[in-house]
Structures are given as C-alpha cells and as structure tokens.
Design a protein around this motif. Sequence first.
Motif, PDB file in Angstrom:
ATOM      1  N   TRP A  20       0.823  -1.221   0.000  1.00 46.25           N
ATOM      2  CA  TRP A  20       0.000   0.000   0.000  1.00 46.25           C
ATOM      3  C   TRP A  20       0.852   1.264   0.000  1.00 46.25           C
ATOM      4  N   GLN A  21       1.682   1.410   1.018  1.00 44.95           N
ATOM      5  CA  GLN A  21       2.440   2.646   1.156  1.00 44.95           C
ATOM      6  C   GLN A  21       3.528   2.796   0.109  1.00 44.95           C
ATOM      7  N   ASN A  22       4.275   1.730  -0.143  1.00 39.43           N
ATOM      8  CA  ASN A  22       5.421   1.851  -1.045  1.00 39.43           C
ATOM      9  C   ASN A  22       5.069   1.638  -2.519  1.00 39.43           C
ATOM     10  N   ALA A  23       4.191   0.673  -2.793  1.00 39.91           N
ATOM     11  CA  ALA A  23       3.871   0.354  -4.190  1.00 39.91           C
ATOM     12  C   ALA A  23       2.634   1.083  -4.694  1.00 39.91           C
ATOM     13  N   GLY A  24       1.881   1.705  -3.786  1.00 39.51           N
ATOM     14  CA  GLY A  24       0.696   2.434  -4.208  1.00 39.51           C
ATOM     15  C   GLY A  24      -0.438   1.548  -4.673  1.00 39.51           C
ATOM     16  N   LEU A  25      -0.552   0.357  -4.064  1.00 42.30           N
ATOM     17  CA  LEU A  25      -1.627  -0.572  -4.411  1.00 42.30           C
ATOM     18  C   LEU A  25      -2.673  -0.596  -3.302  1.00 42.30           C
ATOM     19  N   ARG A  26      -3.895  -0.939  -3.663  1.00 41.54           N
ATOM     20  CA  ARG A  26      -4.964  -1.057  -2.674  1.00 41.54           C
ATOM     21  C   ARG A  26      -5.446  -2.503  -2.627  1.00 41.54           C
ATOM     22  N   VAL A  27      -5.887  -2.940  -1.454  1.00 37.71           N
ATOM     23  CA  VAL A  27      -6.416  -4.294  -1.286  1.00 37.71           C
ATOM     24  C   VAL A  27      -7.848  -4.318  -1.803  1.00 37.71           C
ATOM     25  N   SER A  28      -8.144  -5.261  -2.676  1.00 41.86           N
ATOM     26  CA  SER A  28      -9.508  -5.381  -3.190  1.00 41.86           C
ATOM     27  C   SER A  28     -10.216  -6.626  -2.664  1.00 41.86           C
ATOM     28  N   ALA A  29      -9.463  -7.592  -2.155  1.00 40.87           N
ATOM     29  CA  ALA A  29     -10.080  -8.795  -1.595  1.00 40.87           C
ATOM     30  C   ALA A  29      -9.033  -9.589  -0.832  1.00 40.87           C
ATOM     31  N   VAL A  56      -5.499  -9.849  -2.680  1.00 40.49           N
ATOM     32  CA  VAL A  56      -5.599  -9.370  -4.060  1.00 40.49           C
ATOM     33  C   VAL A  56      -5.434  -7.857  -4.064  1.00 40.49           C
ATOM     34  N   TRP A  57      -4.490  -7.364  -4.864  1.00 37.67           N
ATOM     35  CA  TRP A  57      -4.193  -5.937  -4.927  1.00 37.67           C
ATOM     36  C   TRP A  57      -4.585  -5.377  -6.299  1.00 37.67           C
ATOM     37  N   PHE A  96     -13.716 -14.242   9.163  1.00 38.86           N
ATOM     38  CA  PHE A  96     -12.931 -13.122   9.673  1.00 38.86           C
ATOM     39  C   PHE A  96     -11.987 -12.571   8.610  1.00 38.86           C
ATOM     40  N   VAL A  97     -11.287 -13.460   7.926  1.00 39.10           N
ATOM     41  CA  VAL A  97     -10.320 -13.016   6.922  1.00 39.10           C
ATOM     42  C   VAL A  97     -11.027 -12.328   5.759  1.00 39.10           C
ATOM     43  N   ALA A  98     -12.192 -12.848   5.363  1.00 40.19           N
ATOM     44  CA  ALA A  98     -12.939 -12.226   4.271  1.00 40.19           C
ATOM     45  C   ALA A  98     -13.345 -10.803   4.638  1.00 40.19           C
ATOM     46  N   VAL A  99     -13.807 -10.615   5.871  1.00 35.21           N
ATOM     47  CA  VAL A  99     -14.215  -9.274   6.307  1.00 35.21           C
ATOM     48  C   VAL A  99     -12.991  -8.381   6.516  1.00 35.21           C
ATOM     49  N   LEU A 100     -11.887  -8.959   6.968  1.00 36.32           N
ATOM     50  CA  LEU A 100     -10.647  -8.185   7.089  1.00 36.32           C
ATOM     51  C   LEU A 100     -10.231  -7.641   5.730  1.00 36.32           C
ATOM     52  N   GLY A 101     -10.380  -8.452   4.689  1.00 32.88           N
ATOM     53  CA  GLY A 101     -10.067  -7.981   3.341  1.00 32.88           C
ATOM     54  C   GLY A 101     -10.938  -6.808   2.952  1.00 32.88           C
ATOM     55  N   CYS A 102     -12.230  -6.852   3.320  1.00 35.24           N
ATOM     56  CA  CYS A 102     -13.129  -5.738   3.043  1.00 35.24           C
ATOM     57  C   CYS A 102     -12.670  -4.478   3.770  1.00 35.24           C
ATOM     58  N   ALA A 103     -12.300  -4.627   5.048  1.00 31.79           N
ATOM     59  CA  ALA A 103     -11.852  -3.466   5.832  1.00 31.79           C
ATOM     60  C   ALA A 103     -10.578  -2.865   5.242  1.00 31.79           C
ATOM     61  N   SER A 105      -9.671  -2.966   2.201  1.00 29.93           N
ATOM     62  CA  SER A 105      -9.983  -2.302   0.937  1.00 29.93           C
ATOM     63  C   SER A 105     -10.495  -0.885   1.163  1.00 29.93           C
ATOM     64  N   GLN A 106     -11.180  -0.665   2.275  1.00 31.14           N
ATOM     65  CA  GLN A 106     -11.697   0.665   2.574  1.00 31.14           C
ATOM     66  C   GLN A 106     -10.566   1.630   2.946  1.00 31.14           C
ATOM     67  N   PHE A 107      -9.606   1.155   3.716  1.00 29.94           N
ATOM     68  CA  PHE A 107      -8.524   2.033   4.171  1.00 29.94           C
ATOM     69  C   PHE A 107      -7.453   2.239   3.104  1.00 29.94           C
ATOM     70  N   THR A 108      -7.162   1.202   2.319  1.00 29.07           N
ATOM     71  CA  THR A 108      -6.041   1.308   1.381  1.00 29.07           C
ATOM     72  C   THR A 108      -6.408   1.996   0.078  1.00 29.07           C
ATOM     73  N   GLN A 109      -7.675   2.382  -0.101  1.00 32.41           N
ATOM     74  CA  GLN A 109      -8.027   3.109  -1.327  1.00 32.41           C
ATOM     75  C   GLN A 109      -7.532   4.552  -1.286  1.00 32.41           C
ATOM     76  N   TYR A 110      -7.160   5.024  -0.082  1.00 29.00           N
ATOM     77  CA  TYR A 110      -6.653   6.392   0.070  1.00 29.00           C
ATOM     78  C   TYR A 110      -5.127   6.390   0.148  1.00 29.00           C
TER      79      TYR A 110
END
Length: 314
Positions: A20-29, A56-57, A96-103, A105-110
């Motif tokens: 996220w921080q270095n490569a500029g990618l966001r988590v989508s799942a 998944v990024w 839990f992991v599926a919902v963690l991926g959703c969370a 995705s919300q934070f890493t889009q910024y």
Amino acid sequence: ATYYAHTSPDAWEALLKAGWQNAGLRVSAAHALVTESPQRVTARGATTLDMSIVVVWRKGVSGEALADEVYAKAVEVCSEEATKYRKQGYSGVNLFVAVLGCALSQFTQYKRIVGVKSLDDLVEKYVYPATAAAIARSLTGAEARLSSVSQFYLLAKVLIDRGRRLRRRLDRTSATILSIGTRAPVDQLQILRVIERADGDLTLLEPAYSRDARTSIEELLREKNLSPQSTMFRTAVDALHVLEYLALVMTKDELRKRVEELRARNGALIDEAIELAKILAVALPEEEVERNLAQKLLDSLDIRIGGLFEFAKR
C-alpha cells in the motif's frame, strides 16, 4: 496477488507497508486457503498457520480521509459484506479473513489516512477493530468499540462452533488468526485467563454448557479466581462474568446499586462489559448458557433490546 502466511501482526503491517504505502496498491479482496498440513513436522510444538491468506491488490490509491470517517464507513460497508459471506456459508476464520479484506480495501483506497501516527497505529486502532465491529454488526445490527481482549472473546464466541464440547476449543490456526485480528497476543490472553491451554488446543474460559446457569457461572468464577465481591478487574470479560453472576443472586435494586459502586472504580470496564452483554444476548444461539446469563443481566438493569439493536431504559 500475494500468498501470505505469518503469525506476527508486525509482519502483516510490513505487507501493507510494501503493497500500500510503497507500491501504491490497494487491497480489493482477501481469501483464506488451507495450504499446510497440521501434522507437518515443522508445526510440532510451534504456533504456526495452517492456511495462507491470499491478498488481491489493484492499482489506484488517491486522496486522503479522516481515520474516524473511514472506520465508520468500513464498519457500515463490511457489515453488509459479512452478512453476504455468512449467507454463502463462511464461518470461523474464513469469515474473519474475508471481512478483514473488506476493511483493508476501505482504508487502502486512500493515499493518506489523516489522524494516525503510523501504520501500526492504523492497523491496531482502526483496521482490525473495524473488522471485529463489522462482524458484530452483521450479527446483531450493533456497533461497539471494544478492547482487543473483549473483541477476541466476542469473536471466539460467535465464530467458533462449540460442537458437543462443554466449552469452545480453538485450534492453532483459529487462535492465531483471531489473535492477529484483534491484536490480543495468545500469551497475554492466557495470563488474563481468557483462554487456557488443554491437550494442544486452547479452551475459551466461558460459562460451560449446562442446564444450570448458576452452577456454570460459579464454576467459571472459581476457575478464573474471581470473587463476586471483587471491585477491580483484569478485563471487561472478567467484569462481565461477575455481573452475570450477580444478576442471578441479587434483586434488581441490589444489582443496580452494585453496578454503580463498581462504575466508580472501573467505569470503562463496566460499561464495556454491558456492551458485550448486549451483543452476546442477541448473537449467541438460544441454547447457549451465556446468552441467557447476558439477557438476565440486561433485564435486571432494565436494558431493553429492540429494533436494530437499539437500547433504551424501560
């Protein structure tokens, strides 16, 4: 896509830093897949994961947002996703992991989250709590900001099937995933008497399945070395168990007076214990001893559960 398996929360943060921080990618799942044998030689006597987390990024991060606003949005969006996952049969650590991926995705889009000092601060105070809160909300319609220990206890209660056992048993994988997710180290949870080790697995220290609720909670208090006369508690979970016992042996007026006395010394823990009782009274199956104990506590305090988990004085 990255296949990732690690027992350290710091390592998870390192992955987010790289992607996220270095490569500029966001988590989508994010998905959980069993990739290791529990009987492998390298797993003996060690705390290891039997599954890999597939992250998944995608490209595309931009702008900035306040941490509290993203947290609120993550709980709202991911609680709906959690409901969908549950309908699809997801449970336990997979849910839990599926919902963690959703969370995530919300934070890493910024590109930048305003109000956090570091990535560690973001993950510990916002991402993982949002995951736990989203699951709780999907089950009950409620959102509660709980401590890491209370989050672990809640998620263990609602995600782990008791089966035919008297208490829930957490295998190595489940315990590690929930520990990472709630930032509650397994060793600390053992010290705080939230769990105990038995036959290689971990047992959740909860009211054991029984037709006699009073006997069950009395035995638990003895095991945890808790006195009904206690005025100081290690955790909100301890406070909850003492309050559940008091609700059985005291009149309503006596209990309310006792709760106010305890609030004077442990205000935050008592309030958190009652919030935990509100969720357990709705989220647990009807045959669960603690569901009935939690409901008895709420009834004695004249706390009513109605609508989408709204509470009001009768």
